[in-house]
Scaffold this active site. Structure first.
Site, PDB file in Angstrom:
ATOM      1  N   CYS A   2       0.848  -1.202   0.000  1.00 12.07           N
ATOM      2  CA  CYS A   2       0.000   0.000   0.000  1.00 12.07           C
ATOM      3  C   CYS A   2       0.881   1.249   0.000  1.00 12.07           C
ATOM      4  O   CYS A   2       1.947   1.281   0.603  1.00 12.07           O
ATOM      5  CB  CYS A   2      -0.934   0.088   1.189  1.00 12.07           C
ATOM      6  SG  CYS A   2      -2.152  -1.216   1.239  1.00 12.07           S
ATOM      7  N   ARG A  30       4.195  -0.190  -4.757  1.00 12.40           N
ATOM      8  CA  ARG A  30       3.815  -0.579  -3.393  1.00 12.40           C
ATOM      9  C   ARG A  30       2.514  -1.367  -3.355  1.00 12.40           C
ATOM     10  O   ARG A  30       2.119  -1.867  -2.297  1.00 12.40           O
ATOM     11  CB  ARG A  30       3.691   0.657  -2.508  1.00 12.40           C
ATOM     12  CG  ARG A  30       4.980   1.430  -2.365  1.00 12.40           C
ATOM     13  CD  ARG A  30       4.766   2.618  -1.466  1.00 12.40           C
ATOM     14  NE  ARG A  30       4.537   2.209  -0.093  1.00 12.40           N
ATOM     15  CZ  ARG A  30       5.487   2.022   0.808  1.00 12.40           C
ATOM     16  NH1 ARG A  30       6.742   2.216   0.480  1.00 12.40           N
ATOM     17  NH2 ARG A  30       5.193   1.653   2.036  1.00 12.40           N
ATOM     18  N   TRP A  77      -2.278  -2.947  -1.654  1.00 15.46           N
ATOM     19  CA  TRP A  77      -1.803  -4.328  -1.693  1.00 15.46           C
ATOM     20  C   TRP A  77      -2.650  -5.029  -0.637  1.00 15.46           C
ATOM     21  O   TRP A  77      -2.491  -4.791   0.561  1.00 15.46           O
ATOM     22  CB  TRP A  77      -0.317  -4.377  -1.342  1.00 15.46           C
ATOM     23  CG  TRP A  77       0.297  -5.741  -1.438  1.00 15.46           C
ATOM     24  CD1 TRP A  77       0.814  -6.343  -2.549  1.00 15.46           C
ATOM     25  CD2 TRP A  77       0.479  -6.682  -0.365  1.00 15.46           C
ATOM     26  NE1 TRP A  77       1.297  -7.587  -2.233  1.00 15.46           N
ATOM     27  CE2 TRP A  77       1.109  -7.823  -0.892  1.00 15.46           C
ATOM     28  CE3 TRP A  77       0.168  -6.679   0.993  1.00 15.46           C
ATOM     29  CZ2 TRP A  77       1.433  -8.936  -0.127  1.00 15.46           C
ATOM     30  CZ3 TRP A  77       0.491  -7.795   1.767  1.00 15.46           C
ATOM     31  CH2 TRP A  77       1.121  -8.905   1.199  1.00 15.46           C
ATOM     32  N   ASN A 103      -1.891   2.721   5.213  1.00 17.86           N
ATOM     33  CA  ASN A 103      -0.909   1.683   4.896  1.00 17.86           C
ATOM     34  C   ASN A 103      -0.562   0.985   6.201  1.00 17.86           C
ATOM     35  O   ASN A 103      -0.100   1.644   7.135  1.00 17.86           O
ATOM     36  CB  ASN A 103       0.332   2.334   4.267  1.00 17.86           C
ATOM     37  CG  ASN A 103       1.543   1.407   4.230  1.00 17.86           C
ATOM     38  OD1 ASN A 103       2.670   1.862   4.330  1.00 17.86           O
ATOM     39  ND2 ASN A 103       1.322   0.127   4.076  1.00 17.86           N
ATOM     40  N   GLY A 104      -0.810  -0.321   6.253  1.00 17.01           N
ATOM     41  CA  GLY A 104      -0.497  -1.063   7.478  1.00 17.01           C
ATOM     42  C   GLY A 104      -1.601  -2.063   7.766  1.00 17.01           C
ATOM     43  O   GLY A 104      -2.397  -2.408   6.897  1.00 17.01           O
ATOM     44  N   GLU A 467      20.035 -16.094  -4.877  1.00 13.67           N
ATOM     45  CA  GLU A 467      19.485 -14.847  -5.395  1.00 13.67           C
ATOM     46  C   GLU A 467      19.036 -15.017  -6.854  1.00 13.67           C
ATOM     47  O   GLU A 467      17.987 -14.490  -7.243  1.00 13.67           O
ATOM     48  CB  GLU A 467      20.535 -13.727  -5.261  1.00 13.67           C
ATOM     49  CG  GLU A 467      20.138 -12.387  -5.847  1.00 13.67           C
ATOM     50  CD  GLU A 467      18.869 -11.773  -5.267  1.00 13.67           C
ATOM     51  OE1 GLU A 467      18.341 -12.277  -4.260  1.00 13.67           O
ATOM     52  OE2 GLU A 467      18.389 -10.792  -5.861  1.00 13.67           O
ATOM     53  N   LYS A 471      15.210 -14.296  -8.069  1.00 17.28           N
ATOM     54  CA  LYS A 471      14.880 -13.368  -9.163  1.00 17.28           C
ATOM     55  C   LYS A 471      13.962 -14.062 -10.169  1.00 17.28           C
ATOM     56  O   LYS A 471      13.009 -13.467 -10.644  1.00 17.28           O
ATOM     57  CB  LYS A 471      16.140 -12.871  -9.902  1.00 17.28           C
ATOM     58  CG  LYS A 471      16.972 -11.823  -9.200  1.00 17.28           C
ATOM     59  CD  LYS A 471      16.346 -10.464  -9.120  1.00 17.28           C
ATOM     60  CE  LYS A 471      15.511 -10.281  -7.899  1.00 17.28           C
ATOM     61  NZ  LYS A 471      16.092 -10.036  -6.629  1.00 17.28           N
ATOM     62  N   GLU A 474      10.287 -14.828  -8.590  1.00 13.20           N
ATOM     63  CA  GLU A 474       9.391 -13.728  -8.206  1.00 13.20           C
ATOM     64  C   GLU A 474       8.805 -12.994  -9.405  1.00 13.20           C
ATOM     65  O   GLU A 474       7.723 -12.423  -9.295  1.00 13.20           O
ATOM     66  CB  GLU A 474      10.053 -12.756  -7.223  1.00 13.20           C
ATOM     67  CG  GLU A 474      11.122 -11.872  -7.783  1.00 13.20           C
ATOM     68  CD  GLU A 474      11.688 -10.906  -6.729  1.00 13.20           C
ATOM     69  OE1 GLU A 474      10.937 -10.409  -5.881  1.00 13.20           O
ATOM     70  OE2 GLU A 474      12.904 -10.655  -6.789  1.00 13.20           O
ATOM     71  N   HIS A 490      22.381 -34.684  -1.427  1.00 14.34           N
ATOM     72  CA  HIS A 490      21.775 -35.084  -0.148  1.00 14.34           C
ATOM     73  C   HIS A 490      20.249 -35.032  -0.204  1.00 14.34           C
ATOM     74  O   HIS A 490      19.587 -34.930   0.826  1.00 14.34           O
ATOM     75  CB  HIS A 490      22.309 -34.197   0.980  1.00 14.34           C
ATOM     76  CG  HIS A 490      23.791 -34.336   1.170  1.00 14.34           C
ATOM     77  ND1 HIS A 490      24.371 -35.460   1.717  1.00 14.34           N
ATOM     78  CD2 HIS A 490      24.819 -33.522   0.825  1.00 14.34           C
ATOM     79  CE1 HIS A 490      25.684 -35.322   1.724  1.00 14.34           C
ATOM     80  NE2 HIS A 490      25.990 -34.151   1.175  1.00 14.34           N
ATOM     81  N   LYS A 590       6.835  -3.815  -3.267  1.00 14.07           N
ATOM     82  CA  LYS A 590       8.249  -3.483  -3.087  1.00 14.07           C
ATOM     83  C   LYS A 590       8.652  -3.436  -1.614  1.00 14.07           C
ATOM     84  O   LYS A 590       9.740  -3.855  -1.245  1.00 14.07           O
ATOM     85  CB  LYS A 590       8.504  -2.117  -3.749  1.00 14.07           C
ATOM     86  CG  LYS A 590       9.935  -1.638  -3.673  1.00 14.07           C
ATOM     87  CD  LYS A 590      10.781  -2.348  -4.697  1.00 14.07           C
ATOM     88  CE  LYS A 590      12.239  -1.985  -4.611  1.00 14.07           C
ATOM     89  NZ  LYS A 590      13.078  -3.020  -5.216  1.00 14.07           N
TER      90      LYS A 590
END
Ligand code: M6R
Length: 595
Positions: A2, A30, A77, A103-104, A467, A471, A474, A490, A590
């Site tokens: 958000c 966001r 969001w 936002n929250g 990483e 990438k 996502e 293993h 983000k």
């Protein structure tokens, strides 16, 4: 997670909607489940909102065509209630006299809602936020003015919030407050601004105030006033943002992600300017016998590289803990532990909670990209990475900047002058890799049909494998797993099947031979190996189906800074092949400001 903005213009006759729209558009990273604006004109609050991405909703509702010289806006969001028009913000009271963007998360919203319903309030959405306008309405009905109704409201709500409120009962002002969610206040030539993050207002305001927890911010056309809990005026420091509006634009690139990948050499170069600051921090630290990195996502992967560097170069015992798991290790901390928080945004809720815990016992250092963010204000020491604003949800240039800061820290701590000198060559190495982007495009065309990918690396480049996999998953939604190359046998080796792509990161160095054996293991089980190797490694040509050569002299010690670049490009081009938007991956935002 958000984004909110607010703006009040000095000129009564000018409409704020085009500015609100412009500002909130800069925060789409966001959240892109819905967008909404509220303005005040002709005695009434006017609202336009709907689910969908900004451009889709704007085409339908013409969001810039709203009268009034002040207002608030939101991108969502979704956390409570699915993406829908009703659940979009602004949320309002029954008579649409109070409009709120938030936002929250309001954790006790269920209980508050039940209590208010008993008092006759009628709720229309499934959001946690809707309790806020209703509480403000209740307190205004009891005789409080808007500012104090907001103050009373934050005494009732629990959780994280940055909110901006307008009311037709007390027009011509915006009231805002925050706790554990980011909020900045901008002072511009034409008006006053609120935003979750600075890219929203770079075009309009350079002077910034950072409200602290539960301070009340009052914006009207004559200025900004901040009150503490006792109604005293707080004399806030005014900082200046040194980012430019262009930095938050695509500047001719198709996506922010590819622009940011291409800015990595500059990001590294600029972050190297932190060398003296880092040296001063090290000199000031005193007696440290353990380092503990705390971070999430990509920043966690940068931290893992930090462990390899600090343990191998400086011989300091180093742990890396996911921020969301940190509290379970709190008892191991003491005043000889340095806890390093790595974060692009400096606002990640899990990291902030962990920072509060670490501050009780230990020295804390934040390595953060966003100036003035919460981590920079709460950590004892700060290194600011100099990547500039990163808008793409997938972290790229901030990752290499974080690595650069960590390398500087480790090399200075270990007095390793060779490594320090070599770091200044990294920008050129990165640019050399970027020049070969067409080769990665061809590889993407070959590999984008895959359903699963494995990434293998050993030693310094094991975190690079993690990483690379993050990438890919996502933004392309292809399942990708990173493994320490020696760990595959293993268990996960059972998953290797005919044609499954395995990306093997194999720079020259001590780990080379063992990694090559691991490459052979997966190849003999039918994997389609894509090797990322050093220039002149002819052997790889016969062992792997495809090879991407890093055409410069990069040994394994600094490989993490360079070998990640083709992996970022691979994810980007695979995502384009699949027809997805790399800047706006589904379900993600983000900045993750909820735990
Ligand atoms: O702002 P932070 O660095 O604290 O964010 C941490 C993660 O949420 C972030 O790195 C996330 O994993 C990125 N989307 C990865 O590309």
């Amino acid at each position: 997670m958000c984004g909110i903005v607010g703006c009040i213009l000095k000129d009564d006759k000018k409409d704020v909607a085009p500015i609100l729209f412009d500002c909130i558009s800069k925060l789409e990273y966001r959240g892109y489940d819905s967008i909404g604006l509220a303005t005040f004109d002709d005695e009434n609050i006017h609202i336009k909102k709907d689910k969908g991405k900004i451009n889709e909703v704007n085409e339908k509702l013409d969001l810039q065509d709203m009268a009034g010289n002040f207002g608030i806006a939101h991108v969502r969001w979704a956390t409570h209630g699915d993406p829908s028009k009703l659940n979009s913000h602004p949320q309002v009271d029954e008579n649409v006299e109070i409009a709120v963007v938030h936002n929250g998360i309001i954790e006790n919203n269920t209980k508050i809602k039940a209590d208010l319903e008993k008092e006759g309030h009628i709720f229309k959405s499934d959001t946690d936020t809707e309790v806020i306008p209703h509480l403000i309405e209740k307190f205004m009905d009891e005789g409080f003015d808007l500012e104090h109704a907001v103050r009373k409201t934050i005494e009732v709500i629990e959780g994280a919030y940055a909110i901006a409120v307008i009311s037709s009962r007390e027009p011509d002002k915006i009231i805002a407050t925050r706790k554990d969610s980011p909020l900045i206040v901008g002072i511009g030539e034409d008006g006053y601004y609120l935003a979750s993050d600075s890219p929203a207002i770079l075009k309009y305001a350079k002077d910034i105030i950072y409200p602290e927890r539960d301070e009340i911010v009052i914006l009207d056309k004559s200025g900004v006033v901040v009150h503490d809990e006792f109604d005293n005026v707080v004399n806030k420091q005014i900082d200046t943002i040194n980012w430019t509006p262009e930095m938050a634009e695509k500047e001719g690139y198709d996506h922010f992600m590819i622009k940011e990948i291409n800015e990595q050499a500059t990001a590294v170069r600029n972050t190297l300017t932190q060398r003296d600051n880092i040296k001063n921090i090290i000199d000031d630290l005193g007696d440290i016998d353990r380092i503990c990195f705390v971070a999430c996502g990509t920043s966690y992967h940068a931290s893992l590289t930090g462990k390899y560097l600090l343990e191998s170069l400086a011989g300091i015992s180093t742990d890396v803990i996911l921020a969301s798991e940190f509290k379970y290790s709190a008892k191991t901390l003491d005043d000889k532990t340095l806890v390093i928080f790595i974060s692009q945004s400096g606002e990640t809720a899990d990291s902030l909670k962990a920072l509060d815990i670490a501050n009780e016992t230990s020295k804390t250092l934040g390595i953060v990209n966003v100036a003035g963010s919460s981590i920079t204000r709460r950590a004892k020491y700060v290194i600011q990475t100099q990547a500039g604003p990163e808008i793409g949800v997938a972290a790229t240039k901030t990752y290499v900047s974080q690595l650069t800061a960590i390398y500087l820290f480790a090399a200075l701590l270990a007095d390793d002058n060779d490594l320090l000198d070599e770091l200044y060559n990294v920008p050129d190495y990165i640019d050399e890799v970027l020049a070969d982007f067409e080769e990665v495009k061809i590889l993407s065309n070959r590999y984008h049909f895959a359903k699963d990918f494995f990434y293998l690396g050993r030693g310094y480049v094991y975190p690079t494998a993690l990483e690379g996999a993050l990438k890919l998953k996502e933004i392309s939604y292809i399942h990708g797993e990173g493994y320490a190359a020696g760990e595959l046998k293993h268990g996960p080796l059972a998953l290797i099947d005919e044609g499954i792509p395995v990306v093997v990161i194999i720079p020259p160095g001590d780990a080379y031979k063992k990694t090559m054996s691991n490459l052979e293991e997966v190849k003999s089980r039918g994997a389609s190996v894509l090797a990322i190797g050093g220039s002149g490694d002819e052997d790889l040509k016969s062992k792997a189906q495809d090879v991407f050569y890093i055409n410069c002299d990069v040994g394994e010690l600094i490989a993490p800074l360079v070998y990640i670049v083709p992996l970022q490009l691979l994810s980007y081009y695979v995502t384009l092949e699949k027809g997805f938007d790399p800047d706006k991956p589904r379900n993600l935002a983000k900045c993750v400001t909820v735990e």
